[in-house]
Enzyme design. Structure first.
Site, PDB file in Angstrom:
ATOM      1  N   ARG A  46       0.851  -1.203   0.000  1.00 25.27           N
ATOM      2  CA  ARG A  46       0.000   0.000   0.000  1.00 25.27           C
ATOM      3  C   ARG A  46       0.883   1.248   0.000  1.00 25.27           C
ATOM      4  O   ARG A  46       0.563   2.259  -0.614  1.00 25.27           O
ATOM      5  CB  ARG A  46      -0.940   0.014   1.218  1.00 25.27           C
ATOM      6  CG  ARG A  46      -1.652   1.352   1.352  1.00 25.27           C
ATOM      7  CD  ARG A  46      -2.853   1.390   2.273  1.00 25.27           C
ATOM      8  NE  ARG A  46      -2.835   0.520   3.405  1.00 25.27           N
ATOM      9  CZ  ARG A  46      -2.110   0.714   4.526  1.00 25.27           C
ATOM     10  NH1 ARG A  46      -1.329   1.771   4.652  1.00 25.27           N
ATOM     11  NH2 ARG A  46      -2.161  -0.163   5.518  1.00 25.27           N
ATOM     12  N   ASP A 170      -7.381  19.377 -13.611  1.00 17.92           N
ATOM     13  CA  ASP A 170      -7.717  18.047 -14.117  1.00 17.92           C
ATOM     14  C   ASP A 170      -7.349  18.029 -15.597  1.00 17.92           C
ATOM     15  O   ASP A 170      -8.000  18.671 -16.423  1.00 17.92           O
ATOM     16  CB  ASP A 170      -9.212  17.766 -13.896  1.00 17.92           C
ATOM     17  CG  ASP A 170      -9.593  16.338 -14.275  1.00 17.92           C
ATOM     18  OD1 ASP A 170      -8.928  15.769 -15.164  1.00 17.92           O
ATOM     19  OD2 ASP A 170     -10.552  15.801 -13.691  1.00 17.92           O
TER      20      ASP A 170
HETATM   21  C1  LIG Z   1     -12.274  14.713 -16.514  1.00 14.56           C
HETATM   22  C2  LIG Z   1     -12.411  13.532 -15.609  1.00 14.56           C
HETATM   23  N1  LIG Z   1     -11.836  13.560 -14.400  1.00 14.56           N
HETATM   24  C3  LIG Z   1     -11.940  12.521 -13.545  1.00 14.56           C
HETATM   25  C4  LIG Z   1     -12.652  11.388 -13.874  1.00 14.56           C
HETATM   26  C5  LIG Z   1     -12.772  10.258 -12.872  1.00 14.56           C
HETATM   27  O1  LIG Z   1     -11.897   9.216 -13.215  1.00 14.56           O
HETATM   28  P1  LIG Z   1     -12.150   7.656 -12.876  1.00 14.56           P
HETATM   29  O2  LIG Z   1     -13.379   7.252 -13.635  1.00 14.56           O
HETATM   30  O3  LIG Z   1     -10.884   7.003 -13.342  1.00 14.56           O
HETATM   31  O4  LIG Z   1     -12.359   7.545 -11.408  1.00 14.56           O
HETATM   32  C6  LIG Z   1     -13.252  11.310 -15.128  1.00 14.56           C
HETATM   33  C7  LIG Z   1     -14.022  10.113 -15.499  1.00 14.56           C
HETATM   34  O5  LIG Z   1     -14.702  10.087 -16.496  1.00 14.56           O
HETATM   35  C8  LIG Z   1     -13.136  12.409 -16.019  1.00 14.56           C
HETATM   36  O6  LIG Z   1     -13.719  12.403 -17.225  1.00 14.56           O
END
Ligand SMILES: Cc1ncc(COP(=O)(O)O)c(C=O)c1O
Length: 379
Positions: A46, A170
């Site tokens: 982990r 993101d």
């Molecule tokens: C822009 C974005 N950020 C985060 C996520 C979340 O990722 P995960 O589905 O791998 O948990 C997604 C999932 O579609 C996404 O499109």
């Protein structure tokens, strides 16, 4: 080192035990100690695992950062960032974002006393107006999911810096091939590795990349303490995916452009959302901070009727109707009932997300076949 060379080599070394060129899958939970506390740097998986270490190093190198942390999903990575916050803290975030992030913020963290303000971040004045002395984090998703809005990362970084807040970006839609937010002033780059980074729709994983030891240590503490870490087999799959990231992204962008241009001239199509189109309101910012415009394209049909959109989605064949994005195969989706259903209808409408919006993840198939599929489905 140029990006393509880094994608194949960075952070990855032949296995010290055997010389294996490809990173082995260290399928072990624990490691021998020669005396209590005496080990080879690994004690429990982990906390650390050699397959994960190589992936984390590769991710850091691709984003021109210094620290990478891998998680069992993109949501686990986002959740880890939220652990930096305390009750009373405020977050300013984009109003057009992945539905799962919205759900985590409003349903999980808001009840703990963290205040989220959703603002249209393509307007930086709105961001500045939302910032207070309690703002600890600015959350950016660019291009956004699913409206492909573009947010000026450098401008958001300046606002964050002035406020003494962190900036998280993101970068799932762009990947470091198209955009490197740390170089534009971001503190944390966030990924769902499930998408373009893994690239083959065979794994669910997430990551954070930083260029700040103290911040990275704090996040690594939460990563280990809360335990949302990925298994070594999944790390191996993403490491393999990364080796072709540049080649795949190049084709995603080429095909994305052709699909956006095709849709834009189609008499039955209304608005097309793709940051490379001259009609995109923030194309200039996209051109400034991105190296190309990506493979995600959204559109609405003329008349804006949900039933017409659903009829098109049912007819598409190569663009398989499914959640997710960023794999080699083309996918289609209906955000209002699928990926963004967790955002209340009123909030969706406020951010401009129509119930008739169709989102395409344009894959790397031959473009003629993709255009023919759209033609037969739209008519
Ligand atoms: C822009 C974005 N950020 C985060 C996520 C979340 O990722 P995960 O589905 O791998 O948990 C997604 C999932 O579609 C996404 O499109």
């Amino acid at each position: 080192m140029k990006f393509g060379t880094k994608a194949i080599h960075a952070g990855v070394h032949p296995d010290p035990a055997t010389g294996a060129i490809m990173t082995p899958i260290y399928q072990t939970s624990t490691y021998v100690q020669t005396s209590p506390g005496q080990n080879k740097g690994y004690e429990y998986s982990r906390t650390h695992n050699p397959t994960r270490t190589q992936l984390q190093d590769a991710l850091a190198a691709l984003d021109n950062g210094r620290q990478g942390l891998a998680f069992a999903s993109g949501m686990a990575a986002i959740d880890c960032v939220m652990k930096l916050l305390k009750p009373g803290d405020e977050v300013v975030c984009t109003d057009d974002l992945y539905g799962g992030s919205y759900r985590l913020f409003t349903k999980v963290y808001a009840p703990y006393g963290i205040n989220f303000q959703f603002v249209p971040m393509h307007d930086m004045a709105a961001v500045e107006a939302a910032v207070t002395e309690r703002t600890k984090l600015i959350w950016v998703e660019t291009p956004s999911n699913p409206l492909l809005n573009i947010i000026d990362i450098a401008a958001a970084a300046a606002v964050a810096k002035k406020a003494g807040a962190l900036l998280a970006v993101d970068n799932t839609f762009s990947t470091p091939y198209l955009q490197t937010p740390l170089e534009l002033g971001a503190d944390i780059v966030v990924y769902s590795l499930t998408k373009y980074m893994g690239g083959h729709s065979d794994v669910v994983m997430g990551a954070l990349v930083m260029d700040n030891e103290e911040l990275a240590d704090q996040l690594a503490f939460y990563q280990n303490s809360c335990g949302g870490t990925p298994g070594p087999q999944d790390c191996f799959l993403v490491l393999r995916g990364l080796k072709t990231l540049h080649v795949r992204m190049q084709r995603h962008c080429e095909n994305g452009r052709r699909v956006a241009e095709y849709l834009q001239q189609h008499p039955k199509v209304g608005k097309v959302y793709w940051p490379g189109l001259s009609t995109h309101p923030n194309r200039a910012i996209a051109a400034k901070q991105m190296r190309d415009f990506g493979g995600m394209v959204s559109f609405v049909l003329k008349g804006d009727e949900q039933a017409d959109a659903i009829a098109v989605l049912e007819k598409l064949q190569l663009f398989t109707l499914a959640e997710s994005l960023g794999g080699v195969e083309s996918l289609s989706g209906h955000p209002a009932t699928m990926t963004h259903a967790s955002i209340p209808a009123e909030q969706r409408r406020k951010s401009g997300l129509s119930d008739s919006l169709i989102r395409l993840s344009v894959g790397i198939e031959d473009i003629e076949d993709l255009l023919a599929d759209l033609k037969q489905a739209i008519g």
